[in-house]
Design a protein around this motif. Sequence first.
Motif, PDB file in Angstrom:
ATOM      1  N   ILE A 138      50.771  64.257  13.656  1.00 27.23           N
ATOM      2  CA  ILE A 138      49.414  63.378  13.590  1.00 27.23           C
ATOM      3  C   ILE A 138      48.273  63.991  14.576  1.00 27.23           C
ATOM      4  N   ALA A 139      47.476  64.482  14.167  1.00 29.78           N
ATOM      5  CA  ALA A 139      46.468  64.885  14.888  1.00 29.78           C
ATOM      6  C   ALA A 139      45.623  63.848  15.624  1.00 29.78           C
ATOM      7  N   LEU A 140      45.334  63.920  16.950  1.00 29.51           N
ATOM      8  CA  LEU A 140      44.864  62.584  17.424  1.00 29.51           C
ATOM      9  C   LEU A 140      44.009  63.468  18.392  1.00 29.51           C
ATOM     10  N   ASN A 141      42.599  62.808  18.918  1.00 31.87           N
ATOM     11  CA  ASN A 141      41.947  62.957  19.921  1.00 31.87           C
ATOM     12  C   ASN A 141      41.301  61.934  20.403  1.00 31.87           C
ATOM     13  N   GLY A 142      40.714  62.084  21.700  1.00 31.66           N
ATOM     14  CA  GLY A 142      40.052  60.928  22.497  1.00 31.66           C
ATOM     15  C   GLY A 142      39.109  61.289  23.434  1.00 31.66           C
ATOM     16  N   ALA A 143      38.310  60.557  24.058  1.00 28.66           N
ATOM     17  CA  ALA A 143      37.451  61.095  25.191  1.00 28.66           C
ATOM     18  C   ALA A 143      37.466  60.192  26.259  1.00 28.66           C
ATOM     19  N   TYR A 144      37.151  61.040  27.436  1.00 30.84           N
ATOM     20  CA  TYR A 144      37.233  60.149  28.723  1.00 30.84           C
ATOM     21  C   TYR A 144      35.908  60.650  29.433  1.00 30.84           C
ATOM     22  N   ARG A 145      35.014  60.360  29.360  1.00 26.60           N
ATOM     23  CA  ARG A 145      33.736  60.704  30.055  1.00 26.60           C
ATOM     24  C   ARG A 145      33.401  62.424  29.186  1.00 26.60           C
ATOM     25  N   HIS A 146      33.155  63.197  30.061  1.00 21.81           N
ATOM     26  CA  HIS A 146      33.134  64.482  29.482  1.00 21.81           C
ATOM     27  C   HIS A 146      34.254  65.233  29.015  1.00 21.81           C
ATOM     28  N   LEU A 147      35.413  64.581  28.930  1.00 17.78           N
ATOM     29  CA  LEU A 147      36.684  65.064  28.581  1.00 17.78           C
ATOM     30  C   LEU A 147      36.874  64.795  27.261  1.00 17.78           C
ATOM     31  N   GLU A 148      37.174  65.921  26.438  1.00 16.12           N
ATOM     32  CA  GLU A 148      37.543  65.536  25.136  1.00 16.12           C
ATOM     33  C   GLU A 148      39.502  66.208  25.274  1.00 16.12           C
ATOM     34  N   VAL A 149      40.181  65.088  24.829  1.00 17.71           N
ATOM     35  CA  VAL A 149      41.489  65.354  24.998  1.00 17.71           C
ATOM     36  C   VAL A 149      42.063  65.351  23.433  1.00 17.71           C
ATOM     37  N   ARG A 150      42.964  66.390  22.934  1.00 18.76           N
ATOM     38  CA  ARG A 150      43.393  66.463  21.600  1.00 18.76           C
ATOM     39  C   ARG A 150      44.739  66.879  21.667  1.00 18.76           C
ATOM     40  N   GLY A 151      45.585  66.550  20.528  1.00 23.77           N
ATOM     41  CA  GLY A 151      46.939  67.240  20.467  1.00 23.77           C
ATOM     42  C   GLY A 151      47.302  66.754  19.148  1.00 23.77           C
ATOM     43  N   MET A 210      27.714  68.966  27.892  1.00 27.45           N
ATOM     44  CA  MET A 210      28.950  69.714  27.396  1.00 27.45           C
ATOM     45  C   MET A 210      30.128  69.177  27.626  1.00 27.45           C
ATOM     46  N   SER A 211      30.968  69.009  26.791  1.00 27.43           N
ATOM     47  CA  SER A 211      32.281  68.407  26.903  1.00 27.43           C
ATOM     48  C   SER A 211      33.488  69.661  27.310  1.00 27.43           C
ATOM     49  N   TYR A 212      34.428  69.227  27.952  1.00 23.99           N
ATOM     50  CA  TYR A 212      35.463  70.074  28.394  1.00 23.99           C
ATOM     51  C   TYR A 212      36.717  69.561  27.658  1.00 23.99           C
ATOM     52  N   ARG A 213      37.335  70.595  26.657  1.00 20.63           N
ATOM     53  CA  ARG A 213      38.389  70.546  25.759  1.00 20.63           C
ATOM     54  C   ARG A 213      39.545  70.667  26.564  1.00 20.63           C
ATOM     55  N   ILE A 214      40.679  69.589  26.220  1.00 24.48           N
ATOM     56  CA  ILE A 214      41.910  70.128  26.985  1.00 24.48           C
ATOM     57  C   ILE A 214      43.076  69.336  26.198  1.00 24.48           C
ATOM     58  N   ALA A 215      44.106  70.265  25.796  1.00 27.51           N
ATOM     59  CA  ALA A 215      45.314  69.575  24.917  1.00 27.51           C
ATOM     60  C   ALA A 215      46.132  68.493  25.883  1.00 27.51           C
ATOM     61  N   VAL A 216      46.667  67.608  25.176  1.00 24.01           N
ATOM     62  CA  VAL A 216      47.572  66.759  25.783  1.00 24.01           C
ATOM     63  C   VAL A 216      48.319  67.108  26.643  1.00 24.01           C
ATOM     64  N   ARG A 217      48.982  68.233  26.466  1.00 21.67           N
ATOM     65  CA  ARG A 217      50.222  68.855  27.264  1.00 21.67           C
ATOM     66  C   ARG A 217      49.646  69.425  28.453  1.00 21.67           C
ATOM     67  N   ALA A 218      48.450  70.180  28.457  1.00 18.70           N
ATOM     68  CA  ALA A 218      47.852  70.580  29.644  1.00 18.70           C
ATOM     69  C   ALA A 218      47.527  69.726  30.611  1.00 18.70           C
ATOM     70  N   LEU A 219      46.622  68.659  29.850  1.00 18.43           N
ATOM     71  CA  LEU A 219      46.275  67.481  30.900  1.00 18.43           C
ATOM     72  C   LEU A 219      47.409  67.023  31.658  1.00 18.43           C
ATOM     73  N   CYS A 220      48.841  66.727  31.001  1.00 21.96           N
ATOM     74  CA  CYS A 220      49.628  66.148  31.581  1.00 21.96           C
ATOM     75  C   CYS A 220      50.421  67.095  32.706  1.00 21.96           C
ATOM     76  N   GLU A 221      50.415  68.492  32.448  1.00 26.71           N
ATOM     77  CA  GLU A 221      50.964  69.272  33.101  1.00 26.71           C
ATOM     78  C   GLU A 221      50.094  69.315  34.410  1.00 26.71           C
ATOM     79  N   PHE A 222      48.908  69.377  34.237  1.00 26.82           N
ATOM     80  CA  PHE A 222      48.059  69.205  35.574  1.00 26.82           C
ATOM     81  C   PHE A 222      48.342  67.975  36.402  1.00 26.82           C
TER      82      PHE A 222
END
Length: 802
Positions: free
Chosen positions: A52-65, A1-13
């Motif tokens: 431009i829609a972009l997404n990537g992954a780091y282990r079970h993180l799915e990062v998109r924005g 199960m992956s965890y989806r997170i937006a770029v903005r939310a990742l950086c704010e955290f």
Amino acid sequence: MSYRIAVRALCEFAAKRGDLDLRFTPSPSAQEGIAGHQLVGERRGERYEREIALNGAYRHLEVRGRADGYDPDANRLEEIKTHRGDLSRQPANQRALHWAQAKVYGHLLCAERGLDQLTVTLVYFDIVSQRETPLSERCSAEALRAEFDAHCQAFLAWAQQELAHRRRRDRALQALRFPYAGFREGQRPLAESVYKAIHTRRWLMLQAPTGIGKTLGTLFPMLKAMPGEPLDKIFFLTARNTGQRLALDALRTLGAGQRHREIPEPEHLEPDDIGSGDIGSGDIGSGDAEPNDSRSGDSRLSEVQAVPLRVLTLTSRDKSCEHPDKACHGESCPLAAGFYDRLPAARKAAVERGWLDRAALRETALAHEICPYYLGQEMARWADVVIGDVNYWFDFHAMLYALSQQQQWRVGLLVDEAHNLVERGRGMYSATLDHAAFRRLKPTLPAPLKRPFSRVASAWRALADDSESDYRVLETLPGKLIGALQQAVSQVVEYQSEQPIALDSELQRFAFDAQHFCRVADVFGDHSICDVSPQAPRGRQRQAGARVTLRNVVPAPFLTPRFVAAQGGTLFSATLAPEAYYRDLLGVPDDAPWMSLASPFRDSQLEVRIAARLSTRYADREASLTPLADRIAAQFRACRGNYLAFFSSFAYLEQVADRLAERHPEIPIWRQASRMDDDARETFLRRFEANGEGVGFAVLGGIFGEGIDLPGDRLIGAFVATLGLPQVNPVNEQMRARLQALYGHGYDYAYFFPGMQKVVQAAGRVIRSGTDEGVIHLLDDRFARRESQALLPDWWPKPIKD
């Protein structure tokens, strides 16, 4: 199960540090931001790529924005930020956050397109001067990846915790059972309709009678639907604080806030299961009271499993602020200093606590020496159920709506007492400039602000001087005044970046009001009117100025996108008729069904009497005082107990109360005051004690006209004097004319339907359970008309006219 997170939310955290600092404000509106992004894009070449829609992954993180723009010829990725004011005064931690976002987008672009290096550029666009300030850095793909990995690594432990919480939560919700031995009469079809609406991703307009158990009956099926849809969040929105308390009580009844233990994972819940026992078992309840109320005729609780739900109550800033005399930055407020450095520990403590009502949130925040209001905003990201005012989703500055759009959450909404959304929606998209407040402010202005505010004063005075009447509607917006206000707000921003301004200062309040006025002006249309009225008698306008209002009449154009943005939801109220009125003014999606549930009450519980020969029209008020006082006294003597008497204004209330006290001094009375704090309200309600006797006087449509529960003999009757029609005045007449032009029902939409809605709400205080009995006196001859009686609840008995 992956965890989806937006770029903005990742950086704010992961990348935000230092102080909370709101000096570099007010920020551009959403419309201004969109326009700024578009203008920057239009200045680029033909090959320039936008959004431009972009997404990537780091282990079970799915990062998109979505990256703002990319110039393939220059191999340059751009992150565009709109702003007001001197960029050199931007807080360092805000600039660092912007760089973090830009570089994460840079990594995602390099990974997708196989780039070895990239120029990453922050483009700051001043919406006032329309100048661009680009800041660029040449980065290798390897360096960008290292920064991306560092942010993801910082978030990873939190993501693992969130995934584990989501699994526990969903297992518990799949196993959730109705907490009572049976449903109340009518509560099962209510729950089924709410479940089916969210399952089909639609909105439901639900008219459900008072006493059916709407709060528990809507929250339970929404929680049951949460794992299967799946929903990230449930927002329970209210227009009154009483609704928030009922929601918290219902969630406690369902097991939230209790110590949780692991339970076996059940079989998958199918959509049709809601009607076949999975939302409750056993016999239908007797319908004597709300299911979460101990006075119920069948209030036996089933064995309730604790549910690991994170519940958050949002409270407005003025009620949450611990230091209202200080500005929101670290040099002024101790709870803003180092806010983001202490936030991780506070956030961790908050999620461990889980139950975050107002008191718990404040306690957690102060234990970590940070601001309770802004901790609440942070915890909205991590809560499962958020309870708050309707403005958090529907207004211009709606925080929950903005977060949901940014994070791409799937949310289900429950809107309690939805009939209030018409007036609340109008208020959200209206704006008034109060010249009295402006006049008080001018002598205290600091030197740098005197010139821009003088321009505002000149434009305002010219508008007042042009007026040939006490009230007028402008055909076009006052462009000179709006332009002067925009310049003044920009200067306040400049000044605020150097000097602290207290939240409750006249200058801060006027700056916010002026900014809101300009934003409403940006979206002005035929759904609104612009009017000018003097703030002093004729002959003194030059000194007093004029009140200028952008007055929304139909909130539907603004509310419709908010309905669409949710996965689905339910608007529910005891008074949500006529259907067409609410559809037209709220802008509910066309495919939203409208339902009206049968009442669990019997007509034998209630007696309704109409004073068919009594007029309470304004012209007849003086003549009505003695008949009203005598009628109240006669009912009281016939059946002694507690009564509520509702009137159209405080002045009318006082006149009738005085006449009753004069002619019948033996009858105890107590009165609603024009301004009552929480303690005064509680004191008023405590007078309605069991086996008590007396008459409480209240204003129709006010705080005691809905949302209060006085069961049994705490209240045995109500008197409603007048139809509750809004006052006939130039403003309401303009609204009537606009509604007539748009819908062909001007009088009904402006006066009749809103008035009768208040009457039904007030009368609904009398019968609250299956064992209550009482009487309602409708005190005006207009209640005898067919069109008035058509809007009374179906279950009421045929009125007795006397």
